[in-house]
Scaffold this motif. Sequence first.
Motif, mmCIF file in Angstrom:
data_model
loop_
_atom_site.group_PDB
_atom_site.id
_atom_site.type_symbol
_atom_site.label_atom_id
_atom_site.label_comp_id
_atom_site.label_asym_id
_atom_site.label_seq_id
_atom_site.Cartn_x
_atom_site.Cartn_y
_atom_site.Cartn_z
ATOM 1 N N ASP A 11 64.189 45.524 89.563
ATOM 2 C CA ASP A 11 62.842 45.025 89.315
ATOM 3 C C ASP A 11 61.855 45.870 90.110
ATOM 4 O OD1 ASP A 11 63.236 44.144 91.920
ATOM 5 O OD2 ASP A 11 63.476 42.035 91.361
ATOM 6 N N ASP A 12 60.678 45.318 90.465
ATOM 7 C CA ASP A 12 59.700 46.099 91.224
ATOM 8 C C ASP A 12 59.827 45.874 92.721
ATOM 9 O OD1 ASP A 12 58.740 43.540 91.419
ATOM 10 O OD2 ASP A 12 56.708 43.996 90.698
ATOM 11 N N GLY A 13 60.848 45.145 93.148
ATOM 12 C CA GLY A 13 61.054 44.895 94.574
ATOM 13 C C GLY A 13 62.053 45.837 95.199
ATOM 14 N N GLU A 14 62.237 45.681 96.494
ATOM 15 C CA GLU A 14 63.129 46.573 97.221
ATOM 16 C C GLU A 14 64.567 46.066 97.277
ATOM 17 O OE1 GLU A 14 62.323 49.654 98.213
ATOM 18 O OE2 GLU A 14 60.519 49.145 97.081
ATOM 19 N N ARG A 15 64.750 44.743 97.192
ATOM 20 C CA ARG A 15 66.088 44.197 97.370
ATOM 21 C C ARG A 15 67.067 44.708 96.315
ATOM 22 N NH1 ARG A 15 69.277 40.222 95.451
ATOM 23 N NH2 ARG A 15 70.810 39.357 96.938
ATOM 24 N N SER A 16 66.715 44.579 95.044
ATOM 25 C CA SER A 16 67.606 45.023 93.974
ATOM 26 C C SER A 16 67.842 46.526 94.053
ATOM 27 C CB SER A 16 67.046 44.648 92.604
ATOM 28 O OG SER A 16 65.804 45.296 92.373
ATOM 29 N N ARG A 54 62.935 53.483 87.307
ATOM 30 C CA ARG A 54 63.579 53.385 88.625
ATOM 31 C C ARG A 54 65.098 53.506 88.476
ATOM 32 N NH1 ARG A 54 61.667 48.516 92.357
ATOM 33 N NH2 ARG A 54 61.493 50.073 94.012
ATOM 34 N N ALA A 55 65.640 52.819 87.483
ATOM 35 C CA ALA A 55 67.083 52.845 87.280
ATOM 36 C C ALA A 55 67.567 54.243 86.904
ATOM 37 C CB ALA A 55 67.473 51.844 86.199
ATOM 38 N N ARG A 56 66.809 54.944 86.069
ATOM 39 C CA ARG A 56 67.230 56.288 85.650
ATOM 40 C C ARG A 56 67.333 57.230 86.849
ATOM 41 N NH1 ARG A 56 64.157 60.497 84.327
ATOM 42 N NH2 ARG A 56 62.298 59.191 84.068
ATOM 43 N N ARG A 57 66.367 57.151 87.739
ATOM 44 C CA ARG A 57 66.424 57.998 88.936
ATOM 45 C C ARG A 57 67.586 57.567 89.844
ATOM 46 N NH1 ARG A 57 60.757 57.182 88.385
ATOM 47 N NH2 ARG A 57 60.787 55.504 89.934
ATOM 48 N N LEU A 58 67.795 56.280 89.930
ATOM 49 C CA LEU A 58 68.840 55.756 90.798
ATOM 50 C C LEU A 58 70.236 56.136 90.312
ATOM 51 C CD1 LEU A 58 69.576 53.848 93.178
ATOM 52 C CD2 LEU A 58 69.575 51.980 91.509
ATOM 53 N N PHE A 59 70.453 56.132 88.989
ATOM 54 C CA PHE A 59 71.782 56.364 88.431
ATOM 55 C C PHE A 59 72.103 57.838 88.240
ATOM 56 C CE2 PHE A 59 71.341 51.996 86.205
ATOM 57 C CZ PHE A 59 71.671 51.359 87.390
ATOM 58 N N ALA A 60 71.198 58.725 88.602
ATOM 59 C CA ALA A 60 71.512 60.155 88.545
ATOM 60 C C ALA A 60 72.693 60.420 89.476
ATOM 61 C CB ALA A 60 70.301 60.970 88.964
ATOM 62 N N SER A 61 73.757 61.042 88.946
ATOM 63 C CA SER A 61 75.009 61.118 89.696
ATOM 64 C C SER A 61 75.775 62.375 89.330
ATOM 65 C CB SER A 61 75.856 59.881 89.382
ATOM 66 O OG SER A 61 77.135 59.959 89.967
ATOM 67 N N ARG A 62 76.632 62.789 90.253
ATOM 68 C CA ARG A 62 77.552 63.892 89.928
ATOM 69 C C ARG A 62 78.682 63.406 89.021
ATOM 70 N NH1 ARG A 62 82.252 63.879 93.519
ATOM 71 N NH2 ARG A 62 82.004 62.339 95.185
ATOM 72 N N HIS A 63 78.855 62.087 88.915
ATOM 73 C CA HIS A 63 79.849 61.508 88.033
ATOM 74 C C HIS A 63 79.211 61.192 86.675
ATOM 75 C CE1 HIS A 63 82.001 60.946 91.799
ATOM 76 N NE2 HIS A 63 81.085 60.102 92.230
ATOM 77 N N PRO A 64 79.954 61.307 85.558
ATOM 78 C CA PRO A 64 79.399 60.872 84.270
ATOM 79 C C PRO A 64 79.088 59.378 84.301
ATOM 80 C CG PRO A 64 81.417 62.165 83.969
ATOM 81 C CD PRO A 64 81.312 61.874 85.435
#
Length: 248
Positions: A11-16, A54-64
């Motif tokens: 969401d727009d908070g920091e906890r999640s 936010r999720a797209r940036r967060l899930f950027a990974s060296r793993h597929p």
Amino acid sequence: MIAHLSDTHIDDGERSLERAAAVMSYLEDLPYDLDAVLITGDIADHGLPAEYERARRLFASRHPVLVCPGNHDDRAAFREHLLQRPASTAPINQSLRVGDAVVALCDSSVPGKDEGFLEDETLSWLERLLADTPRTVPVLVGFHHPPALLHDPFIDGLRQFGAERLAALADRHDNIMAFLSGHAHTAAATTFAGRPLLVAPGVVSTLRLPWERRARPDDHVHLDQPPALAFHILDDEGRLTTHYRNVG
């Protein structure tokens, strides 16, 4: 090896964000490359474009990484802002070759509802995928909503309905090795259509089980439990082993 997480509810908070970031950092810090990271729905909490950014940036990974929607997700915003594809309200179904196996993530979301259902379009997509996959290649089928009872009245009322159609499909394809889901916010294991049904724990929160104490009837989740995930290993003998791990 496959990492399986679910229910980040960004969401727009920091906890999640912090809880999901802790899980992704843990995966990035592993000494070995994973075959895949599966995220089985409820990526965003309100289905908003900013949450998917936010999720797209967060899930950027060296793993597929492979994702599917849940009941909190919005298909059009999910496609446009997370997958960076043209917006559409059609079901979001994706597959990935994972070593010697195939993972098929199906869209069990029903726009505007919390319960799940596999649309005819999704079942047809899965049938075609299985028909095109050699019968010697094992397949893991995932979605957000579990299609079997987990013996929690709150979750069972929001499960995947119409599951007899999926069971009939599974009867025609004996290379389906297991079903994977999220939605329940608890690590769980049962069977469906004669296969293991493995439920990923929640990242944002943990389900309060019916026999656990609660302050009020609608107090459904623990917020103080650590985020968690599952690891699935499919070995050369066709045996599937699952480990569950808390993070933080």
